[in-house]
Write an enzyme that holds these catalytic residues in place. Structure first.
Site, PDB file in Angstrom:
ATOM      1  N   ARG A   1      -3.305  -4.705   6.280  1.00 33.54           N
ATOM      2  CA  ARG A   1      -1.955  -4.806   5.728  1.00 33.54           C
ATOM      3  C   ARG A   1      -2.028  -5.141   4.243  1.00 33.54           C
ATOM      4  NH1 ARG A   1      -2.192  -9.185   3.982  1.00 33.54           N
ATOM      5  NH2 ARG A   1      -0.172  -9.047   2.976  1.00 33.54           N
ATOM      6  N   GLY A   2      -0.825  -5.138   3.614  1.00 36.94           N
ATOM      7  CA  GLY A   2      -0.769  -5.293   2.169  1.00 36.94           C
ATOM      8  C   GLY A   2      -0.727  -3.899   1.572  1.00 36.94           C
ATOM      9  N   ALA A   3       0.180  -3.690   0.622  1.00 37.78           N
ATOM     10  CA  ALA A   3       0.446  -2.326   0.149  1.00 37.78           C
ATOM     11  C   ALA A   3      -0.818  -1.578  -0.314  1.00 37.78           C
ATOM     12  CB  ALA A   3       1.509  -2.379  -0.951  1.00 37.78           C
TER      13      ALA A   3
ATOM     14  N   ARG B   1       3.898   3.227   8.331  1.00 40.91           N
ATOM     15  CA  ARG B   1       4.815   2.225   7.759  1.00 40.91           C
ATOM     16  C   ARG B   1       5.571   2.896   6.599  1.00 40.91           C
ATOM     17  NH1 ARG B   1       2.415  -3.583   6.697  1.00 40.91           N
ATOM     18  NH2 ARG B   1       4.600  -4.126   7.031  1.00 40.91           N
TER      19      ARG B   1
ATOM     20  N   GLN C   1       2.116 -14.531   7.079  1.00 46.18           N
ATOM     21  CA  GLN C   1       1.032 -14.076   6.186  1.00 46.18           C
ATOM     22  C   GLN C   1       0.640 -15.174   5.192  1.00 46.18           C
ATOM     23  OE1 GLN C   1       3.719 -12.230   6.982  1.00 46.18           O
ATOM     24  NE2 GLN C   1       3.288 -10.047   6.950  1.00 46.18           N
TER      25      GLN C   1
ATOM     26  N   ASP D   1       5.626  -4.037  -2.762  1.00 44.59           N
ATOM     27  CA  ASP D   1       5.307  -2.894  -1.898  1.00 44.59           C
ATOM     28  C   ASP D   1       5.791  -1.585  -2.497  1.00 44.59           C
ATOM     29  OD1 ASP D   1       5.321  -5.349  -0.031  1.00 44.59           O
ATOM     30  OD2 ASP D   1       4.253  -3.762   1.047  1.00 44.59           O
TER      31      ASP D   1
ATOM     32  N   ASN E   1       9.601  -6.173  -1.636  1.00 43.05           N
ATOM     33  CA  ASN E   1       8.448  -7.000  -1.241  1.00 43.05           C
ATOM     34  C   ASN E   1       8.832  -7.730   0.045  1.00 43.05           C
ATOM     35  OD1 ASN E   1       5.742  -7.945  -1.775  1.00 43.05           O
ATOM     36  ND2 ASN E   1       6.624  -9.936  -2.203  1.00 43.05           N
ATOM     37  N   LYS E   2       7.902  -8.507   0.565  1.00 44.95           N
ATOM     38  CA  LYS E   2       8.075  -9.177   1.849  1.00 44.95           C
ATOM     39  C   LYS E   2       9.421  -9.898   1.929  1.00 44.95           C
ATOM     40  CE  LYS E   2       5.946  -8.999   4.657  1.00 44.95           C
ATOM     41  NZ  LYS E   2       6.219  -7.982   5.697  1.00 44.95           N
TER      42      LYS E   2
HETATM   43  O1  MRU Z   1       3.988  -6.525   5.886  1.00 43.79           O
HETATM   44  P1  MRU Z   1       2.841  -6.791   4.959  1.00 43.79           P
HETATM   45  O2  MRU Z   1       2.080  -8.019   5.324  1.00 43.79           O
HETATM   46  O3  MRU Z   1       1.972  -5.590   4.751  1.00 43.79           O
HETATM   47  O4  MRU Z   1       3.575  -7.077   3.575  1.00 43.79           O
HETATM   48  C1  MRU Z   1       2.828  -7.232   2.420  1.00 43.79           C
HETATM   49  C2  MRU Z   1       3.594  -7.755   1.276  1.00 43.79           C
HETATM   50  O5  MRU Z   1       4.806  -7.795   1.258  1.00 43.79           O
HETATM   51  C3  MRU Z   1       2.803  -8.125   0.095  1.00 43.79           C
HETATM   52  O6  MRU Z   1       3.409  -9.152  -0.590  1.00 43.79           O
HETATM   53  C4  MRU Z   1       2.728  -6.862  -0.774  1.00 43.79           C
HETATM   54  O7  MRU Z   1       2.209  -5.790  -0.033  1.00 43.79           O
HETATM   55  C5  MRU Z   1       1.886  -7.002  -1.925  1.00 43.79           C
HETATM   56  S1  MRU Z   1       0.212  -6.864  -1.468  1.00 43.79           S
HETATM   57  C6  MRU Z   1      -0.746  -6.907  -2.826  1.00 43.79           C
END
Ligand code: MRU
Length: 348
Positions: free
Chosen positions: A52-54, A95, A209, A250, A260-261
């Site tokens: 996970r993470g963009a 996603r 997270q 993201d 973002n999250k």
């Molecule tokens: O749902 P996730 O855990 O993939 O969400 C990730 C985030 O929102 C992070 O803050 C974002 O991807 C930045 S990662 C460098």
């Protein structure tokens, strides 16, 4: 920049036939690596947030696409192309919000088409050469991401002072990218250069997270880390503990709105109220110039059990309660003090 951890969260094997990921759903208790060998397993791993993470999901998808083509046995160009498109479309649908997934897969497709163009006609296409080109492209995507994260670290560090307090949300660190992180990259560099930064990590409901991943990786790097529940940020800010909010992204729309999250938008409002700079950090691959505003970004909705049951010993809500579980929110550009990328710092 010195390494933060011994391992990367995504790794394409030397022979290009396996992709190894660290299963992030098991952290911080278990550091377990999973070997992906099919597109379907990779789809599940992305969907279930094992990876996970963009930026990390973009790198994983590109690596898996190369891996699947390395494993595809036929040498005829038509079935080879059908398989390429099938795997690409499947991974792309895992996603919807983080643009890096689509960006990395489209870059792989451009490489594919470019190779075919240089061949002129389909009879002279060598699937072996194509496999090598795709494998190299996937490795380049990761290598370039590492270098973008290093540039973000240097650029972001100019915004920090020794002993500063930073509040972060979700996980935008080593685990969420190729290496180092986005929002956490300047923190690691600050730590390595003796600034002794103090980080407040929001736990980040519902999937934690912040608690499971950010606290884990910051502590491994020896950073002074304090975990808070999401609803404690206002108090911590009001007491002057936070000099800057630093979050990842993201997708950044062309007008500067940021996805973002979930919870990021609320933090931006709090930061504005308390006069604290709110920085969004991300690689230039996260900026989507084809997306005019935040309203055009698809917000992923995730299953109800993540809110009602997951991470609890027993369900913590009445059976059948209506649940709304958006995974991201949009922070309007007007609340972002600066966007910190590998190419520099952009202020409104
Ligand atoms: O749902 P996730 O855990 O993939 O969400 C990730 C985030 O929102 C992070 O803050 C974002 O991807 C930045 S990662 C460098």
């Amino acid at each position: 920049m010195e390494k933060i951890m011994e391992f990367d969260s995504v790794e394409l094997s030397v022979d290009g036939r396996e992709v190894v990921i660290l299963d992030q759903t098991l952290l911080p208790l278990d550091e377990k690596f999973v070997t992906l060998t099919t597109a379907e397993d990779a789809f599940d791993a992305i969907r279930l947030l094992k990876v996970r993470g963009a930026p990390a999901i973009g790198i994983a998808a590109a690596s898996v696409l190369a891996m699947c083509m390395n494993r595809f046995s036929g040498d005829d160009s038509a079935p080879f192309e059908r398989e390429f498109v099938r795997v690409k479309d499947l991974l792309c649908s895992a996603r919807p919000t983080a643009v890096n997934l689509k960006w990395a897969l489209e870059r792989m497709e451009r490489r594919y088409r470019e190779y075919c163009r240089t061949c002129g006609n389909t009879t002279s296409i060598s699937t072996d050469e194509l496999r090598r080109a795709l494998t190299q492209e996937a490795r380049d995507i990761k290598r370039e991401d590492i270098s973008m994260c290093e540039s973000i670290a240097e650029n972001g560090l100019t915004l920090l002072k020794p002993g500063c307090g930073i509040l972060t949300h979700c996980n935008a660190g080593h685990l969420a990218v190729s290496r180092f992180g986005t929002a956490l990259a300047p923190v690691y560099l600050a730590q390595q250069r003796g600034y002794a930064p103090r980080v407040f990590a929001d736990e980040t409901r519902p999937l934690l997270q912040g608690a499971r991943l950010t606290a884990y990786e910051l502590m491994k790097a020896g950073v002074d880390t304090t975990l808070i529940c999401d609803n404690m940020a206002s108090l911590v800010m009001s007491r002057g503990e936070v000099d800057a909010v630093m979050v990842g992204c993201d997708r950044v729309a062309a007008n500067g709105d940021v996805a973002n999250k979930i919870g990021t938008g609320g933090l931006a409002i709090l930061a504005r109220y308390y006069g604290i700079p709110f920085y969004v950090l991300g690689p230039s691959s996260t900026i989507d110039m084809n997306c005019p505003t935040g309203r055009d970004i698809i917000i992923e909705e995730r299953p109800a059990y993540e809110v009602t049951d997951m991470h609890y010993l027993q369900p913590r809500a009445p059976l059948g309660v209506k649940v709304y579980n958006p995974a991201f929110d949009i922070t309007p550009a007007a609340l972002v003090t600066a966007l910190v990328t590998d190419k520099g710092i952009f202020r409104r």
